[in-house]
Motif scaffolding. Sequence first.
Motif, PDB file in Angstrom:
ATOM      1  N   ASP A  65      -9.245   7.157  11.197  1.00 48.96           N
ATOM      2  CA  ASP A  65      -9.016   7.700  12.725  1.00 48.96           C
ATOM      3  C   ASP A  65      -9.045   9.069  12.981  1.00 48.96           C
ATOM      4  OD1 ASP A  65      -7.557   7.929  15.133  1.00 48.96           O
ATOM      5  OD2 ASP A  65      -5.765   6.822  14.685  1.00 48.96           O
ATOM      6  N   LEU A  66     -10.345   9.588  13.464  1.00 46.72           N
ATOM      7  CA  LEU A  66     -10.248  10.697  13.642  1.00 46.72           C
ATOM      8  C   LEU A  66      -9.668  11.493  14.620  1.00 46.72           C
ATOM      9  CD1 LEU A  66     -14.315  11.210  12.801  1.00 46.72           C
ATOM     10  CD2 LEU A  66     -12.458  11.556  11.291  1.00 46.72           C
ATOM     11  N   THR A  67      -9.593  10.774  15.988  1.00 44.92           N
ATOM     12  CA  THR A  67      -8.788  11.214  16.921  1.00 44.92           C
ATOM     13  C   THR A  67      -7.242  11.476  16.392  1.00 44.92           C
ATOM     14  OG1 THR A  67     -10.269   9.887  18.446  1.00 44.92           O
ATOM     15  CG2 THR A  67      -8.025  10.552  19.237  1.00 44.92           C
ATOM     16  N   GLY A  68      -6.722  10.493  15.851  1.00 45.68           N
ATOM     17  CA  GLY A  68      -5.308  10.595  15.441  1.00 45.68           C
ATOM     18  C   GLY A  68      -5.265  11.740  14.450  1.00 45.68           C
ATOM     19  N   ILE A  69      -6.010  12.013  13.399  1.00 48.21           N
ATOM     20  CA  ILE A  69      -6.149  13.005  12.636  1.00 48.21           C
ATOM     21  C   ILE A  69      -6.144  14.254  13.134  1.00 48.21           C
ATOM     22  CG2 ILE A  69      -7.227  14.055  10.640  1.00 48.21           C
ATOM     23  CD1 ILE A  69      -8.065  11.223   9.713  1.00 48.21           C
ATOM     24  N   ARG A  70      -7.169  14.529  14.182  1.00 47.01           N
ATOM     25  CA  ARG A  70      -7.145  15.771  14.968  1.00 47.01           C
ATOM     26  C   ARG A  70      -5.840  15.975  15.873  1.00 47.01           C
ATOM     27  NH1 ARG A  70     -12.851  13.830  15.741  1.00 47.01           N
ATOM     28  NH2 ARG A  70     -14.193  15.100  14.116  1.00 47.01           N
ATOM     29  N   ALA A  71      -5.516  14.926  16.465  1.00 47.21           N
ATOM     30  CA  ALA A  71      -4.017  15.122  17.422  1.00 47.21           C
ATOM     31  C   ALA A  71      -2.981  15.494  16.122  1.00 47.21           C
ATOM     32  CB  ALA A  71      -3.624  13.732  18.001  1.00 47.21           C
ATOM     33  N   ALA A  72      -2.940  14.929  15.077  1.00 44.49           N
ATOM     34  CA  ALA A  72      -1.862  15.332  14.140  1.00 44.49           C
ATOM     35  C   ALA A  72      -2.116  16.746  13.801  1.00 44.49           C
ATOM     36  CB  ALA A  72      -1.828  14.289  13.045  1.00 44.49           C
ATOM     37  N   GLU A  73      -3.308  17.258  13.524  1.00 47.10           N
ATOM     38  CA  GLU A  73      -3.176  18.725  12.932  1.00 47.10           C
ATOM     39  C   GLU A  73      -3.034  19.563  14.222  1.00 47.10           C
ATOM     40  OE1 GLU A  73      -7.626  18.190  11.719  1.00 47.10           O
ATOM     41  OE2 GLU A  73      -6.922  18.035   9.428  1.00 47.10           O
ATOM     42  N   ALA A  74      -3.425  19.227  15.320  1.00 48.37           N
ATOM     43  CA  ALA A  74      -3.144  20.156  16.420  1.00 48.37           C
ATOM     44  C   ALA A  74      -1.885  20.128  16.704  1.00 48.37           C
ATOM     45  CB  ALA A  74      -4.078  19.569  17.781  1.00 48.37           C
ATOM     46  N   ASN A  75      -0.911  19.295  16.271  1.00 50.64           N
ATOM     47  CA  ASN A  75       0.537  19.509  16.317  1.00 50.64           C
ATOM     48  C   ASN A  75       1.326  19.826  15.312  1.00 50.64           C
ATOM     49  OD1 ASN A  75       1.194  18.507  19.184  1.00 50.64           O
ATOM     50  ND2 ASN A  75      -0.518  17.141  18.916  1.00 50.64           N
ATOM     51  N   GLY A  76       0.784  20.406  14.328  1.00 50.81           N
ATOM     52  CA  GLY A  76       1.242  20.909  13.283  1.00 50.81           C
ATOM     53  C   GLY A  76       1.422  19.998  11.949  1.00 50.81           C
ATOM     54  N   PHE A  77       1.045  18.732  12.042  1.00 46.85           N
ATOM     55  CA  PHE A  77       1.261  17.867  11.022  1.00 46.85           C
ATOM     56  C   PHE A  77       0.134  18.250   9.887  1.00 46.85           C
ATOM     57  CE2 PHE A  77       3.165  15.276  14.136  1.00 46.85           C
ATOM     58  CZ  PHE A  77       3.985  14.426  13.731  1.00 46.85           C
ATOM     59  N   SER A  78       0.593  17.926   8.518  1.00 47.21           N
ATOM     60  CA  SER A  78      -0.139  18.356   7.234  1.00 47.21           C
ATOM     61  C   SER A  78      -0.568  16.900   6.746  1.00 47.21           C
ATOM     62  CB  SER A  78       0.363  19.232   6.689  1.00 47.21           C
ATOM     63  OG  SER A  78       0.570  20.507   7.040  1.00 47.21           O
ATOM     64  N   LEU A  79      -1.674  16.924   6.066  1.00 42.84           N
ATOM     65  CA  LEU A  79      -1.794  15.664   5.211  1.00 42.84           C
ATOM     66  C   LEU A  79      -1.353  15.971   4.080  1.00 42.84           C
ATOM     67  CD1 LEU A  79      -3.732  12.933   4.665  1.00 42.84           C
ATOM     68  CD2 LEU A  79      -5.430  14.482   3.920  1.00 42.84           C
ATOM     69  N   VAL A  80      -0.397  14.868   3.776  1.00 44.38           N
ATOM     70  CA  VAL A  80       0.445  15.107   2.362  1.00 44.38           C
ATOM     71  C   VAL A  80      -0.130  14.209   1.306  1.00 44.38           C
ATOM     72  CG1 VAL A  80       2.600  14.906   1.516  1.00 44.38           C
ATOM     73  CG2 VAL A  80       2.319  15.643   3.837  1.00 44.38           C
ATOM     74  N   HIS A  81      -0.464  13.053   1.357  1.00 43.75           N
ATOM     75  CA  HIS A  81      -1.243  12.178   0.527  1.00 43.75           C
ATOM     76  C   HIS A  81      -1.527  10.939   1.104  1.00 43.75           C
ATOM     77  CE1 HIS A  81       1.909   9.000   1.020  1.00 43.75           C
ATOM     78  NE2 HIS A  81       2.804   9.713   1.150  1.00 43.75           N
ATOM     79  N   ILE A  82      -2.508  10.083   0.533  1.00 45.31           N
ATOM     80  CA  ILE A  82      -3.034   8.946   0.876  1.00 45.31           C
ATOM     81  C   ILE A  82      -2.107   7.857   0.320  1.00 45.31           C
ATOM     82  CG2 ILE A  82      -5.224   7.430   0.933  1.00 45.31           C
ATOM     83  CD1 ILE A  82      -6.636  10.084   0.880  1.00 45.31           C
ATOM     84  N   ARG A  83      -1.760   6.857   1.256  1.00 44.07           N
ATOM     85  CA  ARG A  83      -1.189   5.615   0.863  1.00 44.07           C
ATOM     86  C   ARG A  83      -2.106   4.542   0.399  1.00 44.07           C
ATOM     87  NH1 ARG A  83       3.283   2.808   4.788  1.00 44.07           N
ATOM     88  NH2 ARG A  83       4.529   4.702   4.187  1.00 44.07           N
ATOM     89  N   LEU A  84      -1.789   4.130  -1.047  1.00 39.72           N
ATOM     90  CA  LEU A  84      -2.841   3.087  -1.510  1.00 39.72           C
ATOM     91  C   LEU A  84      -2.048   1.612  -1.696  1.00 39.72           C
ATOM     92  CD1 LEU A  84      -4.431   5.260  -4.446  1.00 39.72           C
ATOM     93  CD2 LEU A  84      -5.186   4.585  -2.038  1.00 39.72           C
ATOM     94  N   ALA A  85      -2.695   0.511  -1.540  1.00 43.06           N
ATOM     95  CA  ALA A  85      -2.218  -0.530  -2.080  1.00 43.06           C
ATOM     96  C   ALA A  85      -2.811  -0.960  -3.086  1.00 43.06           C
ATOM     97  CB  ALA A  85      -2.148  -1.604  -0.796  1.00 43.06           C
ATOM     98  N   LEU A  86      -2.131  -1.291  -4.286  1.00 48.48           N
ATOM     99  CA  LEU A  86      -2.863  -1.951  -5.449  1.00 48.48           C
ATOM    100  C   LEU A  86      -2.257  -3.215  -5.892  1.00 48.48           C
ATOM    101  CD1 LEU A  86      -2.047   1.353  -7.556  1.00 48.48           C
ATOM    102  CD2 LEU A  86      -4.219   0.705  -6.357  1.00 48.48           C
ATOM    103  N   ASP A  87      -3.298  -3.937  -6.439  1.00 51.65           N
ATOM    104  CA  ASP A  87      -2.599  -5.458  -6.917  1.00 51.65           C
ATOM    105  C   ASP A  87      -3.414  -5.563  -8.026  1.00 51.65           C
ATOM    106  OD1 ASP A  87      -5.190  -5.975  -6.022  1.00 51.65           O
ATOM    107  OD2 ASP A  87      -4.976  -7.268  -4.626  1.00 51.65           O
ATOM    108  N   CYS A  88      -3.038  -6.730  -8.829  1.00 51.21           N
ATOM    109  CA  CYS A  88      -3.842  -7.089 -10.223  1.00 51.21           C
ATOM    110  C   CYS A  88      -3.187  -8.589 -10.099  1.00 51.21           C
ATOM    111  CB  CYS A  88      -3.444  -6.355 -11.214  1.00 51.21           C
ATOM    112  SG  CYS A  88      -1.391  -6.749 -11.796  1.00 51.21           S
ATOM    113  N   ARG A  89      -4.082  -9.465 -11.314  1.00 50.08           N
ATOM    114  CA  ARG A  89      -3.691 -10.554 -11.481  1.00 50.08           C
ATOM    115  C   ARG A  89      -2.970 -10.586 -12.536  1.00 50.08           C
ATOM    116  NH1 ARG A  89      -9.352 -13.919 -11.816  1.00 50.08           N
ATOM    117  NH2 ARG A  89      -9.198 -12.991 -13.824  1.00 50.08           N
ATOM    118  N   VAL A  90      -1.654 -11.387 -12.296  1.00 53.33           N
ATOM    119  CA  VAL A  90      -0.612 -11.723 -13.219  1.00 53.33           C
ATOM    120  C   VAL A  90      -1.119 -12.493 -14.342  1.00 53.33           C
ATOM    121  CG1 VAL A  90       1.488 -12.490 -13.692  1.00 53.33           C
ATOM    122  CG2 VAL A  90       1.040 -11.077 -11.615  1.00 53.33           C
ATOM    123  N   GLY A  91      -0.789 -12.302 -15.671  1.00 56.97           N
ATOM    124  CA  GLY A  91      -1.169 -13.174 -16.732  1.00 56.97           C
ATOM    125  C   GLY A  91      -1.980 -12.679 -17.665  1.00 56.97           C
ATOM    126  N   ARG A  92      -2.596 -11.563 -17.617  1.00 55.09           N
ATOM    127  CA  ARG A  92      -3.124 -10.716 -18.870  1.00 55.09           C
ATOM    128  C   ARG A  92      -3.127  -9.329 -18.407  1.00 55.09           C
ATOM    129  NH1 ARG A  92      -5.353 -13.154 -22.471  1.00 55.09           N
ATOM    130  NH2 ARG A  92      -7.075 -11.679 -23.275  1.00 55.09           N
TER     131      ARG A  92
END
Length: 108
Positions: A65-92
């Motif tokens: 979302d480049l528009t959202g990122i640019r608006a955030a940067e223009a208003n003093g927000f800083s990128l802190v981290h990237i949220r990740l969703a991880l999953d795995c199969r259970v059993g092994r």
Amino acid sequence: MSRVGPAGSGAQAGWTPREWDSSFFGLCIAQLTTETRAVGELAETVRQADRASIDCLYYLVDAGDLTGIRAAEANGFSLVHIRLALDCRVGRSVYGTIAIIRGGVLTG
């Protein structure tokens, strides 16, 4: 934190308190609740949060979302981290078969 008010109290302003984070860190923390904003619209939301004594305002923006990122940067927000969703199969696992306890009996 009680000075912010109950969850949803800033909904008309476009943010809502994050009770767990506020309690854990001892600060008034809130999160923006709306999608991409124009630079000026986001600036007004930040001002309203400031008037409500918000110490930290989260703005979750999709990495594409480049528009959202640019608006955030223009208003003093800083990128802190990237949220990740991880999953795995259970059993092994990389260590072999995972033992499963059912009703107090070890199986697997």
